[in-house]
Design an enzyme around this catalytic site. Sequence first.
Site, mmCIF file in Angstrom:
data_model
loop_
_atom_site.group_PDB
_atom_site.id
_atom_site.type_symbol
_atom_site.label_atom_id
_atom_site.label_comp_id
_atom_site.label_asym_id
_atom_site.label_seq_id
_atom_site.Cartn_x
_atom_site.Cartn_y
_atom_site.Cartn_z
ATOM 1 N N GLU A 88 0.619 4.830 10.264
ATOM 2 C CA GLU A 88 -0.835 4.997 10.193
ATOM 3 C C GLU A 88 -1.367 6.062 11.134
ATOM 4 O O GLU A 88 -2.343 5.858 11.852
ATOM 5 C CB GLU A 88 -1.526 3.646 10.398
ATOM 6 C CG GLU A 88 -1.275 2.783 9.184
ATOM 7 C CD GLU A 88 -1.876 1.426 9.284
ATOM 8 O OE1 GLU A 88 -3.042 1.339 9.665
ATOM 9 O OE2 GLU A 88 -1.157 0.456 8.979
ATOM 10 N N ILE A 113 15.439 -1.225 33.869
ATOM 11 C CA ILE A 113 15.485 -2.320 34.845
ATOM 12 C C ILE A 113 16.677 -3.235 34.568
ATOM 13 O O ILE A 113 17.338 -3.711 35.487
ATOM 14 C CB ILE A 113 14.143 -3.115 34.827
ATOM 15 C CG1 ILE A 113 13.032 -2.244 35.419
ATOM 16 C CG2 ILE A 113 14.270 -4.430 35.601
ATOM 17 C CD1 ILE A 113 11.629 -2.815 35.266
ATOM 18 N N PHE A 148 0.872 -1.184 0.000
ATOM 19 C CA PHE A 148 0.000 0.000 0.000
ATOM 20 C C PHE A 148 0.904 1.228 0.000
ATOM 21 O O PHE A 148 1.698 1.400 0.930
ATOM 22 C CB PHE A 148 -0.852 -0.033 1.267
ATOM 23 C CG PHE A 148 -1.757 1.155 1.494
ATOM 24 C CD1 PHE A 148 -3.117 1.052 1.213
ATOM 25 C CD2 PHE A 148 -1.284 2.351 2.016
ATOM 26 C CE1 PHE A 148 -3.971 2.126 1.449
ATOM 27 C CE2 PHE A 148 -2.132 3.429 2.248
ATOM 28 C CZ PHE A 148 -3.481 3.316 1.963
ATOM 29 N N ARG A 183 -6.165 0.990 12.839
ATOM 30 C CA ARG A 183 -5.551 1.676 13.988
ATOM 31 C C ARG A 183 -5.596 0.877 15.287
ATOM 32 O O ARG A 183 -4.578 0.793 15.976
ATOM 33 C CB ARG A 183 -6.186 3.052 14.194
ATOM 34 C CG ARG A 183 -5.499 4.087 13.349
ATOM 35 C CD ARG A 183 -6.097 5.452 13.468
ATOM 36 N NE ARG A 183 -5.526 6.255 12.393
ATOM 37 C CZ ARG A 183 -5.962 7.431 12.022
ATOM 38 N NH1 ARG A 183 -6.992 7.975 12.618
ATOM 39 N NH2 ARG A 183 -5.382 8.076 11.050
ATOM 40 N N GLU A 234 4.730 9.899 0.601
ATOM 41 C CA GLU A 234 5.703 10.444 -0.355
ATOM 42 C C GLU A 234 6.741 11.245 0.409
ATOM 43 O O GLU A 234 6.508 11.619 1.566
ATOM 44 C CB GLU A 234 4.976 11.367 -1.343
ATOM 45 C CG GLU A 234 3.896 10.627 -2.112
ATOM 46 C CD GLU A 234 3.196 11.496 -3.143
ATOM 47 O OE1 GLU A 234 3.471 12.718 -3.196
ATOM 48 O OE2 GLU A 234 2.382 10.938 -3.892
ATOM 49 N N PRO A 235 7.863 11.560 -0.247
ATOM 50 C CA PRO A 235 8.875 12.349 0.463
ATOM 51 C C PRO A 235 8.294 13.647 1.044
ATOM 52 O O PRO A 235 8.699 14.092 2.106
ATOM 53 C CB PRO A 235 9.910 12.640 -0.626
ATOM 54 C CG PRO A 235 9.769 11.507 -1.596
ATOM 55 C CD PRO A 235 8.321 11.127 -1.583
ATOM 56 N N ILE A 262 7.532 2.291 1.923
ATOM 57 C CA ILE A 262 6.388 1.418 1.655
ATOM 58 C C ILE A 262 6.749 -0.022 2.055
ATOM 59 O O ILE A 262 7.684 -0.619 1.519
ATOM 60 C CB ILE A 262 5.979 1.485 0.162
ATOM 61 C CG1 ILE A 262 5.801 2.956 -0.272
ATOM 62 C CG2 ILE A 262 4.719 0.668 -0.082
ATOM 63 C CD1 ILE A 262 4.834 3.780 0.571
ATOM 64 N N THR A 320 0.579 9.512 13.161
ATOM 65 C CA THR A 320 1.495 9.684 14.300
ATOM 66 C C THR A 320 0.705 10.005 15.577
ATOM 67 O O THR A 320 -0.483 10.342 15.511
ATOM 68 C CB THR A 320 2.478 10.848 14.038
ATOM 69 O OG1 THR A 320 1.721 12.064 13.981
ATOM 70 C CG2 THR A 320 3.252 10.657 12.747
#
Length: 395
Positions: A375, A349, A130, A255, A134-135, A164, A377
């Site tokens: 998907e 820890i 998918f 999500r 893009e940049p 991708i 931020t």
Amino acid sequence: MIDLAVGAELEAELEGVRRLGREFLRPLGIEADRNAAPVPPDHPFFALAWRMGLGQPLGVDERARAGPRISARRGVVLAEEMSYWDRGMSVAMPGLGLGGPPLLGMGTAEQKERFLAPFRDRERPHWAAFAMTEPGAGSDVAAIETTAVRDGDAWVLRGAKTFISNAMRADWIVVWATVDRSAGRAGHRAFIVERGTPGLEDMRYEHKMGLIAYESSSFTLRDCRVPAANLLGGERHYAERAGFKGAMRSFNATRPAIAAMAIGIARSAYDAARDFTHAHHVLDRPTPRAQRVREKLARMARKLEVGRLLCWRAADLADVEQPNEVEASMAKAFAATSAQEATGLAVDILGDTGVTAHGYVEKLYRDVKAMDIVEGTGQIQRLVIARRLVGLPNA
Ligand SMILES: Cc1cc2nc3c(=O)[nH]c(=O)nc-3n(C[C@H](O)[C@H](O)[C@H](O)COP(=O)(O)OP(=O)(O)OC[C@H]3O[C@@H](n4cnc5c(N)ncnc54)[C@H](O)[C@@H]3O)c2cc1C
């Protein structure tokens, strides 16, 4: 009301994932991390898993019948368990991946038949991908600049996509492009670009800090001619801005699962920290250190439990076809942040052992960060929640 029971059928599936995880997912994920290279598509494990139908929550035909929405609750429970063993490997597994929801949700019957066909071949594993990012367009997907221009019986795509997942090994990639940049989201169209299409060029591997087991790739679309029949859903689908909604629908459905994956990674860090304290008798002595470690473990366990409940709530709403946008964003924002905190506490820890290169918890610390990026931020999730709470539409 949330039913917290997992049920015998799902429990049996979980047991299968545990076996797969112990034997393959975790060792291969660690090996990929140490080699700093993804597990290659011709690795015998993928062929074995594919023949056995492993790793894919549902078979291709079952998914095609179910449409884009399979049981979301089952999806989050399995996603958490797969990521507990190795999140990188869970994405590397062959199958439709993120390419599945748009094909199954928007594709015509003819397109589903054509593009699912390779996935029925049980001999050789297959992947799909998918490509939206893009940049210059990540969070703001409306800003994509890849253009699609109709030319006779084809569409000509020009642009670049980046980061991708599995694109390099995919049979086909769902590529999002715009027919009218001034129209924003209404101008978006999705195309199935098949491997080997002339103009699908410069496919290259991006080195990332974690989740090494699966590859992230960037590529260029240079005058890439895609048959008109590969416009996902056909022309009619894009009336009334359905194109962008199609993309967002697949995001919203995933999500809660991404949130559950964050919980899975953090649960693994929690277990490693707990086992470490036992092995080193950290909690046996009444020292201030023991008290601090107890508090850290309790904090981790608490946050993971709350994160899981939020995932399950968002998934349950999806399963009864209720709007779940706020709940899905809450689950993702909370789970990803809590998982980062938990893996950080696990590093603390373990002390020196926690920061030693090629240690397991150190790997999880690097793996988990992406869960706050992919998907949507954390910042974007918080914007979605805030805008909805004060009654504003999303920008
Ligand atoms: C491991 C991995 C796998 C991926 N797989 C895929 C894939 O398969 N397909 C695909 O299409 N993409 C994929 N992506 C890309 C991913 O979707 C984008 O990285 C993500 O959408 C964020 O975009 P960006 O990286 O361009 O960041 P940007 O959008 O440039 O954001 C940079 C920073 O600014 C913040 N920010 C941006 N806008 C706002 C705002 N309005 N308010 C406040 N803060 C803001 C962001 O939260 C972030 O912290 C993947 C990324 C990673 C890391």
